[in-house]
Motif scaffolding. Structure first.
Motif, mmCIF file in Angstrom:
data_model
loop_
_atom_site.group_PDB
_atom_site.id
_atom_site.type_symbol
_atom_site.label_atom_id
_atom_site.label_comp_id
_atom_site.label_asym_id
_atom_site.label_seq_id
_atom_site.Cartn_x
_atom_site.Cartn_y
_atom_site.Cartn_z
ATOM 1 N N SER A 146 0.839 -1.193 0.000
ATOM 2 C CA SER A 146 0.000 0.000 0.000
ATOM 3 C C SER A 146 0.875 1.244 0.000
ATOM 4 N N LYS A 147 0.339 2.327 -0.583
ATOM 5 C CA LYS A 147 0.931 3.646 -0.431
ATOM 6 C C LYS A 147 0.402 4.229 0.881
ATOM 7 N N VAL A 148 1.282 4.499 1.818
ATOM 8 C CA VAL A 148 0.859 4.947 3.143
ATOM 9 C C VAL A 148 1.565 6.254 3.501
ATOM 10 N N SER A 149 0.778 7.265 3.821
ATOM 11 C CA SER A 149 1.310 8.525 4.337
ATOM 12 C C SER A 149 0.795 8.717 5.754
ATOM 13 N N VAL A 150 1.551 9.458 6.564
ATOM 14 C CA VAL A 150 1.194 9.670 7.962
ATOM 15 C C VAL A 150 1.181 11.164 8.255
ATOM 16 N N GLN A 193 -9.742 14.452 22.478
ATOM 17 C CA GLN A 193 -9.037 13.226 22.812
ATOM 18 C C GLN A 193 -8.236 12.724 21.613
ATOM 19 N N PRO A 194 -6.985 12.268 21.827
ATOM 20 C CA PRO A 194 -6.173 11.765 20.718
ATOM 21 C C PRO A 194 -6.784 10.519 20.083
ATOM 22 N N LYS A 195 -6.661 10.417 18.783
ATOM 23 C CA LYS A 195 -7.139 9.243 18.068
ATOM 24 C C LYS A 195 -6.388 9.133 16.749
ATOM 25 N N ILE A 196 -6.546 8.016 16.085
ATOM 26 C CA ILE A 196 -5.974 7.823 14.760
ATOM 27 C C ILE A 196 -7.110 7.494 13.807
ATOM 28 N N THR A 197 -7.174 8.229 12.693
ATOM 29 C CA THR A 197 -8.188 7.980 11.674
ATOM 30 C C THR A 197 -7.505 7.692 10.349
ATOM 31 N N PRO A 198 -7.775 6.541 9.741
ATOM 32 C CA PRO A 198 -7.238 6.247 8.410
ATOM 33 C C PRO A 198 -8.236 6.695 7.338
ATOM 34 N N PHE A 199 -7.732 7.354 6.308
ATOM 35 C CA PHE A 199 -8.555 7.821 5.195
ATOM 36 C C PHE A 199 -8.137 7.102 3.918
ATOM 37 N N ALA A 200 -9.115 6.676 3.125
ATOM 38 C CA ALA A 200 -8.837 6.147 1.793
ATOM 39 C C ALA A 200 -8.751 7.318 0.831
ATOM 40 N N ASN A 201 -7.587 7.516 0.227
ATOM 41 C CA ASN A 201 -7.377 8.662 -0.657
ATOM 42 C C ASN A 201 -7.962 8.407 -2.039
ATOM 43 N N ASP A 202 -8.710 9.377 -2.549
ATOM 44 C CA ASP A 202 -9.288 9.295 -3.886
ATOM 45 C C ASP A 202 -8.198 9.642 -4.902
ATOM 46 N N ALA A 221 -3.754 -0.448 -1.348
ATOM 47 C CA ALA A 221 -4.511 0.757 -1.014
ATOM 48 C C ALA A 221 -3.633 1.997 -1.101
ATOM 49 N N ASN A 222 -4.259 3.153 -1.178
ATOM 50 C CA ASN A 222 -3.594 4.444 -1.009
ATOM 51 C C ASN A 222 -4.249 5.090 0.207
ATOM 52 N N ILE A 223 -3.490 5.203 1.294
ATOM 53 C CA ILE A 223 -4.049 5.537 2.602
ATOM 54 C C ILE A 223 -3.272 6.687 3.228
ATOM 55 N N SER A 224 -4.000 7.566 3.900
ATOM 56 C CA SER A 224 -3.370 8.512 4.815
ATOM 57 C C SER A 224 -3.853 8.198 6.221
ATOM 58 N N PRO A 226 4.870 9.142 0.702
ATOM 59 C CA PRO A 226 4.319 7.830 1.041
ATOM 60 C C PRO A 226 5.384 6.740 1.008
ATOM 61 N N LEU A 227 5.095 5.669 1.676
ATOM 62 C CA LEU A 227 5.921 4.472 1.657
ATOM 63 C C LEU A 227 5.156 3.358 0.966
ATOM 64 N N ASP A 228 5.849 2.557 0.163
ATOM 65 C CA ASP A 228 5.277 1.313 -0.329
ATOM 66 C C ASP A 228 5.377 0.302 0.813
ATOM 67 N N LEU A 229 4.307 0.182 1.560
ATOM 68 C CA LEU A 229 4.306 -0.629 2.767
ATOM 69 C C LEU A 229 3.836 -2.036 2.446
ATOM 70 N N GLU A 230 4.698 -3.006 2.660
ATOM 71 C CA GLU A 230 4.358 -4.386 2.336
ATOM 72 C C GLU A 230 3.294 -4.941 3.279
ATOM 73 N N GLU A 231 2.463 -5.802 2.714
ATOM 74 C CA GLU A 231 1.470 -6.507 3.502
ATOM 75 C C GLU A 231 2.176 -7.353 4.548
ATOM 76 N N GLY A 232 1.619 -7.409 5.745
ATOM 77 C CA GLY A 232 2.225 -8.226 6.781
ATOM 78 C C GLY A 232 1.786 -7.795 8.162
ATOM 79 N N SER A 233 2.432 -8.332 9.189
ATOM 80 C CA SER A 233 2.101 -7.992 10.575
ATOM 81 C C SER A 233 3.353 -7.500 11.294
ATOM 82 N N TYR A 234 3.150 -6.580 12.247
ATOM 83 C CA TYR A 234 4.260 -5.926 12.930
ATOM 84 C C TYR A 234 3.919 -5.693 14.399
#
Length: 278
Positions: A36-40, A118-127, A105-108, A70-78
């Protein structure tokens, strides 16, 4: 920017959230892709973090207001852990084992405050669908501890009644935009005005971050390139404050977001149709 340039608008939120399996419509990579393309986006005020991956510190003092990727983030577990700077994993403020990272996916992933602060993390699917000739995409995401807002261009509301953690978007004529953010239904300016340059074939994602109560509201921008109608490569993206080195600390930040998807009930936020204001 004339409001008549708007071609389509969508607003999304928790009610329109979709699972990872449904992000294909927002990506240019095939459904079978293994990464996936992942940005933070770090939108939590006054809270830098150290990031640990599989027990090793991989980045120190990641600053609020920064965008990376973004990073090309490989599928897997961490195995990942986020701590206050200098503190050990035993005192992690967020920790997970076997966090699953999907592919295709392309995700932010935005670390931010919810409406109550309150702090939280929300993932968005980028169009990252293709744009027409001469067009750019503007996406605005409400990720601040603030009430509902309107987003104005040239003093006229373009996106109305936007609430945390929702987004609004439109494909518009490429060029310069003078925009500000006001409290919904009023002329009370919360952020801006800001000048944005929307280049042809790009998606500019603007995040409202910070806290209204603490008077720390500000904007952070992310740009995704390569969305021209003629094929020009796989859309990826650049963050407004991204670093130039991509190392294993990416896996921690992206996996942290996926952890909340899997274990905390959060889901990808995608757009749903809404009327175009003209």
């Amino acid at each position: 920017m004339a409001v008549s340039y708007l071609r389509r608008v969508a607003v999304g939120g928790a009610a329109a959230a979709v699972a990872f399996a449904g992000v294909g419509a927002f990506t240019a990579t095939p459904a079978y892709a293994a990464s996936s393309k992942v940005s933070v986006v770090h939108g939590i005020p006054d809270q830098p973090v150290d990031v640990y991956v599989n027990g090793e510190k991989t980045i120190s003092d990641f600053k609020p207001g920064a965008v990376a990727g973004p990073l090309d983030l490989e599928e897997g577990s961490y195995d990942i852990a986020l701590t206050k700077p200098g503190e050990p994993i035993a005192q992690a403020i967020l920790k997970a084992d076997d966090a699953q990272v999907p592919g295709g996916a392309n995700i932010s992933i935005a670390a931010h405050l919810d409406a109550s602060g309150q702090p939280k993390i929300t993932p968005f699917a980028n169009d990252v669908s293709r744009l027409g000739a001469g067009e750019a995409r503007l996406i605005v995401r409400h990720t601040a501890a603030a009430p509902a807002v309107d987003v104005r261009a040239g003093g006229e509301p373009v996106f109305e009644d936007l609430t945390n953690p929702n987004e609004a978007k439109a494909d518009i004529k490429a060029g310069n935009v003078e925009a500000d953010v006001v409290l919904a239904g009023t002329d009370t300016v919360a952020i801006g005005p800001e000048s944005l340059t929307l280049a042809e074939g790009t998606a500019t994602i603007v995040y409202a971050i910070g806290s209204a109560e603490a008077q720390s509201l500000t904007l952070v921008a992310q740009t995704i390139e390569g969305l021209h109608s003629a094929p020009g490569g796989v859309p990826s993206g650049t963050g407004g404050q991204a670093g130039t080195g991509l190392t294993t600390w990416w896996y921690a930040l992206a996996a942290a977001g996926v952890l909340l998807l899997v274990g905390g009930g959060a889901r990808l936020v995608a757009g749903r149709p809404a009327p175009v204001r003209r």
